[in-house]
Design a protein around this motif. Structure first.
Motif, PDB file in Angstrom:
ATOM      1  N   SER A 159       0.816  -1.215   0.000  1.00  0.00           N
ATOM      2  CA  SER A 159       0.000   0.000   0.000  1.00  0.00           C
ATOM      3  C   SER A 159       0.851   1.268   0.000  1.00  0.00           C
ATOM      4  CB  SER A 159      -0.915   0.017   1.234  1.00  0.00           C
ATOM      5  OG  SER A 159      -0.124  -0.043   2.418  1.00  0.00           O
ATOM      6  N   VAL A 160       2.108   1.150   0.396  1.00  0.00           N
ATOM      7  CA  VAL A 160       2.985   2.316   0.540  1.00  0.00           C
ATOM      8  C   VAL A 160       3.477   2.797  -0.826  1.00  0.00           C
ATOM      9  CG1 VAL A 160       5.216   3.118   1.443  1.00  0.00           C
ATOM     10  CG2 VAL A 160       3.716   1.729   2.872  1.00  0.00           C
ATOM     11  N   THR A 161       3.334   4.111  -1.066  1.00  0.00           N
ATOM     12  CA  THR A 161       3.795   4.698  -2.326  1.00  0.00           C
ATOM     13  C   THR A 161       5.016   5.594  -2.151  1.00  0.00           C
ATOM     14  OG1 THR A 161       2.261   6.558  -2.094  1.00  0.00           O
ATOM     15  CG2 THR A 161       1.472   4.632  -3.325  1.00  0.00           C
ATOM     16  N   SER A 162       5.238   6.075  -0.918  1.00  0.00           N
ATOM     17  CA  SER A 162       6.400   6.946  -0.712  1.00  0.00           C
ATOM     18  C   SER A 162       7.030   6.696   0.654  1.00  0.00           C
ATOM     19  CB  SER A 162       6.011   8.423  -0.842  1.00  0.00           C
ATOM     20  OG  SER A 162       5.118   8.798   0.181  1.00  0.00           O
ATOM     21  N   ILE A 163       8.367   6.792   0.670  1.00  0.00           N
ATOM     22  CA  ILE A 163       9.152   6.669   1.900  1.00  0.00           C
ATOM     23  C   ILE A 163       9.947   7.961   2.021  1.00  0.00           C
ATOM     24  CG2 ILE A 163      10.912   5.344   3.122  1.00  0.00           C
ATOM     25  CD1 ILE A 163      10.096   2.915   1.389  1.00  0.00           C
ATOM     26  N   SER A 164       9.665   8.753   3.024  1.00  0.00           N
ATOM     27  CA  SER A 164      10.222  10.103   3.115  1.00  0.00           C
ATOM     28  C   SER A 164      11.608  10.137   3.757  1.00  0.00           C
ATOM     29  CB  SER A 164       9.261  11.015   3.892  1.00  0.00           C
ATOM     30  OG  SER A 164       8.044  11.161   3.192  1.00  0.00           O
ATOM     31  N   ASN A 165      12.188  11.320   3.788  1.00  0.00           N
ATOM     32  CA  ASN A 165      13.549  11.532   4.291  1.00  0.00           C
ATOM     33  C   ASN A 165      13.746  10.944   5.685  1.00  0.00           C
ATOM     34  OD1 ASN A 165      13.717  13.042   1.953  1.00  0.00           O
ATOM     35  ND2 ASN A 165      13.721  15.022   2.992  1.00  0.00           N
ATOM     36  N   TYR A 166      14.847  10.225   5.840  1.00  0.00           N
ATOM     37  CA  TYR A 166      15.265   9.679   7.135  1.00  0.00           C
ATOM     38  C   TYR A 166      14.250   8.725   7.774  1.00  0.00           C
ATOM     39  CZ  TYR A 166      19.554  12.382   7.984  1.00  0.00           C
ATOM     40  OH  TYR A 166      20.832  12.886   7.948  1.00  0.00           O
ATOM     41  N   ALA A 167      13.302   8.209   7.009  1.00  0.00           N
ATOM     42  CA  ALA A 167      12.240   7.369   7.578  1.00  0.00           C
ATOM     43  C   ALA A 167      12.789   6.207   8.408  1.00  0.00           C
ATOM     44  CB  ALA A 167      11.342   6.833   6.468  1.00  0.00           C
ATOM     45  N   PHE A 168      13.814   5.520   7.872  1.00  0.00           N
ATOM     46  CA  PHE A 168      14.406   4.368   8.569  1.00  0.00           C
ATOM     47  C   PHE A 168      15.898   4.595   8.840  1.00  0.00           C
ATOM     48  CE2 PHE A 168      10.794   2.636   6.184  1.00  0.00           C
ATOM     49  CZ  PHE A 168      10.120   1.947   7.185  1.00  0.00           C
ATOM     50  N   GLY A 169      16.336   5.831   8.839  1.00  0.00           N
ATOM     51  CA  GLY A 169      17.754   6.123   9.027  1.00  0.00           C
ATOM     52  C   GLY A 169      18.281   5.692  10.387  1.00  0.00           C
ATOM     53  N   GLU A 170      19.552   5.299  10.403  1.00  0.00           N
ATOM     54  CA  GLU A 170      20.278   4.973  11.640  1.00  0.00           C
ATOM     55  C   GLU A 170      19.598   3.859  12.444  1.00  0.00           C
ATOM     56  OE1 GLU A 170      21.893   8.333  13.799  1.00  0.00           O
ATOM     57  OE2 GLU A 170      21.508   9.634  12.058  1.00  0.00           O
ATOM     58  N   ASN A 171      19.453   2.705  11.764  1.00  0.00           N
ATOM     59  CA  ASN A 171      18.958   1.493  12.410  1.00  0.00           C
ATOM     60  C   ASN A 171      19.950   0.361  12.169  1.00  0.00           C
ATOM     61  OD1 ASN A 171      16.005   1.550  13.628  1.00  0.00           O
ATOM     62  ND2 ASN A 171      16.017   3.007  11.929  1.00  0.00           N
ATOM     63  N   HIS A 172      19.496  -0.890  12.287  1.00  0.00           N
ATOM     64  CA  HIS A 172      20.379  -2.044  12.091  1.00  0.00           C
ATOM     65  C   HIS A 172      19.873  -2.952  10.978  1.00  0.00           C
ATOM     66  CE1 HIS A 172      22.305  -0.658  15.662  1.00  0.00           C
ATOM     67  NE2 HIS A 172      21.366  -1.066  16.485  1.00  0.00           N
ATOM     68  N   LEU A 173      19.169  -2.377  10.007  1.00  0.00           N
ATOM     69  CA  LEU A 173      18.631  -3.166   8.903  1.00  0.00           C
ATOM     70  C   LEU A 173      19.756  -3.684   8.015  1.00  0.00           C
ATOM     71  CD1 LEU A 173      15.694  -0.805   7.861  1.00  0.00           C
ATOM     72  CD2 LEU A 173      15.493  -2.986   9.082  1.00  0.00           C
ATOM     73  N   ASN A 174      19.766  -5.003   7.756  1.00  0.00           N
ATOM     74  CA  ASN A 174      20.757  -5.548   6.821  1.00  0.00           C
ATOM     75  C   ASN A 174      20.125  -5.940   5.495  1.00  0.00           C
ATOM     76  OD1 ASN A 174      19.521  -8.037   7.457  1.00  0.00           O
ATOM     77  ND2 ASN A 174      20.990  -8.394   9.114  1.00  0.00           N
ATOM     78  N   ARG A 175      18.797  -5.828   5.430  1.00  0.00           N
ATOM     79  CA  ARG A 175      18.111  -6.039   4.157  1.00  0.00           C
ATOM     80  C   ARG A 175      16.750  -5.376   4.215  1.00  0.00           C
ATOM     81  NH1 ARG A 175      15.143 -11.755   3.963  1.00  0.00           N
ATOM     82  NH2 ARG A 175      14.819 -12.081   6.182  1.00  0.00           N
ATOM     83  N   VAL A 176      16.243  -5.037   3.057  1.00  0.00           N
ATOM     84  CA  VAL A 176      14.923  -4.427   2.985  1.00  0.00           C
ATOM     85  C   VAL A 176      14.328  -4.744   1.619  1.00  0.00           C
ATOM     86  CG1 VAL A 176      15.785  -2.206   2.115  1.00  0.00           C
ATOM     87  CG2 VAL A 176      13.597  -2.304   3.317  1.00  0.00           C
ATOM     88  N   THR A 177      13.027  -4.993   1.601  1.00  0.00           N
ATOM     89  CA  THR A 177      12.316  -5.247   0.355  1.00  0.00           C
ATOM     90  C   THR A 177      11.451  -4.029   0.041  1.00  0.00           C
ATOM     91  OG1 THR A 177      12.251  -7.639   0.753  1.00  0.00           O
ATOM     92  CG2 THR A 177      10.672  -6.744  -0.834  1.00  0.00           C
ATOM     93  N   ILE A 178      11.702  -3.427  -1.113  1.00  0.00           N
ATOM     94  CA  ILE A 178      10.934  -2.263  -1.545  1.00  0.00           C
ATOM     95  C   ILE A 178       9.846  -2.752  -2.506  1.00  0.00           C
ATOM     96  CG2 ILE A 178      11.026   0.010  -2.620  1.00  0.00           C
ATOM     97  CD1 ILE A 178      12.759  -0.145  -0.148  1.00  0.00           C
ATOM     98  N   PRO A 179       8.579  -2.636  -2.135  1.00  0.00           N
ATOM     99  CA  PRO A 179       7.525  -3.123  -3.029  1.00  0.00           C
ATOM    100  C   PRO A 179       7.367  -2.267  -4.291  1.00  0.00           C
ATOM    101  CG  PRO A 179       6.575  -2.024  -1.114  1.00  0.00           C
ATOM    102  CD  PRO A 179       8.043  -2.112  -0.868  1.00  0.00           C
ATOM    103  N   ASP A 180       6.745  -2.842  -5.310  1.00  0.00           N
ATOM    104  CA  ASP A 180       6.533  -2.139  -6.585  1.00  0.00           C
ATOM    105  C   ASP A 180       5.755  -0.844  -6.409  1.00  0.00           C
ATOM    106  OD1 ASP A 180       7.799  -4.202  -7.827  1.00  0.00           O
ATOM    107  OD2 ASP A 180       5.998  -5.135  -8.656  1.00  0.00           O
ATOM    108  N   SER A 181       4.924  -0.800  -5.393  1.00  0.00           N
ATOM    109  CA  SER A 181       4.050   0.361  -5.196  1.00  0.00           C
ATOM    110  C   SER A 181       4.810   1.633  -4.864  1.00  0.00           C
ATOM    111  CB  SER A 181       3.055   0.066  -4.066  1.00  0.00           C
ATOM    112  OG  SER A 181       3.765  -0.249  -2.863  1.00  0.00           O
TER     113      SER A 181
END
Length: 222
Positions: A159-181
């Protein structure tokens, strides 16, 4: 005389220890036991259903779905900011979470109900969240919403169409899946995460400057 003095002194010391013990016990209960909020604990605007502030010191809290029959529909800007919260339960009546509503606490996990349709920027900034599931009622992830946490896993719905500035900045994510939306990934939205590679499946997706660390391999699929 000295004996009487010692007896009185002992009694006073005993009372002080008893009082301190009672206070510590009370504080421990507030810290460990889930407390359902009442009108004595919050600032609640009955005309709008907005929970606008928190005046108590409980650390593990349950936000009720209503106060006196009036639904809690919004957790307003800065309502629970900087209260050392360790756990919070958000009811299904809530549709809106305001700017920095839960920022600067000690939350390690959060369940965002499907009723929530909008989360303002920095809502969960500066906590200790390790994972989060974003409901498919959300279409935009605003700036700094999860900045400076401890996220190792995040699920971004279609459902997500936009991810704004610093939304997930400075975490410990080693992978992320960006959907087509998703058609827009903002500036530094995943900056300072240990992600090594990411695949963008929508060729129209805009990627902002420093959205990822400089060494991240970005693969675009046509």
């Amino acid at each position: 005389m000295m004996r009487n003095f010692l007896i009185i002194f002992s009694v006073i010391v005993g009372i002080l220890f008893a009082v301190n013990g009672s206070i510590l016990s009370s504080n421990r209960v507030k810290l460990e036991s889930a407390h359902t909020l009442t009108l004595d604990d919050v600032m609640f605007e009955k005309s709008t259903g907005r929970l606008k502030g928190y005046t108590a010191c409980y650390k593990n809290i349950i936000v009720p779905s209503e106060f006196g029959g009036i639904p809690v529909t919004s957790i307003w800007h800065h309502a629970f900011e900087a209260h050392a919260l360790t756990n919070v339960t958000i009811p299904n009546s809530v549709t809106f979470i305001g700017e920095a509503a839960f920022a600067s606490n000690a939350l390690t996990n959060i369940t965002i109900p499907n009723s929530v349709t909008h989360i303002e920027g920095s809502a969960f900034y500066g906590n200790a969240l390790t994972s989060v599931i974003i409901p498919d009622s959300i279409t935009s992830i605003e700036g700094g919403v999860f900045l400076e946490n401890a996220l190792t896993n995040v699920i971004i719905p279609d459902s997500v169409t936009s991810i704004s500035n610093y939304a997930f900045g400075e975490n410990h994510l080693n992978r992320v899946t960006i959907p087509d939306s998703v058609i827009s990934i903002g500036w530094r939205s995943f900056y300072k995460n240990p992600i090594r590679s990411v695949t963008i499946t929508n060729p129209e997706t805009y990627i902002g400057e420093e959205a990822f660390n400089p060494d991240v391999k970005i693969t675009r699929l046509d």
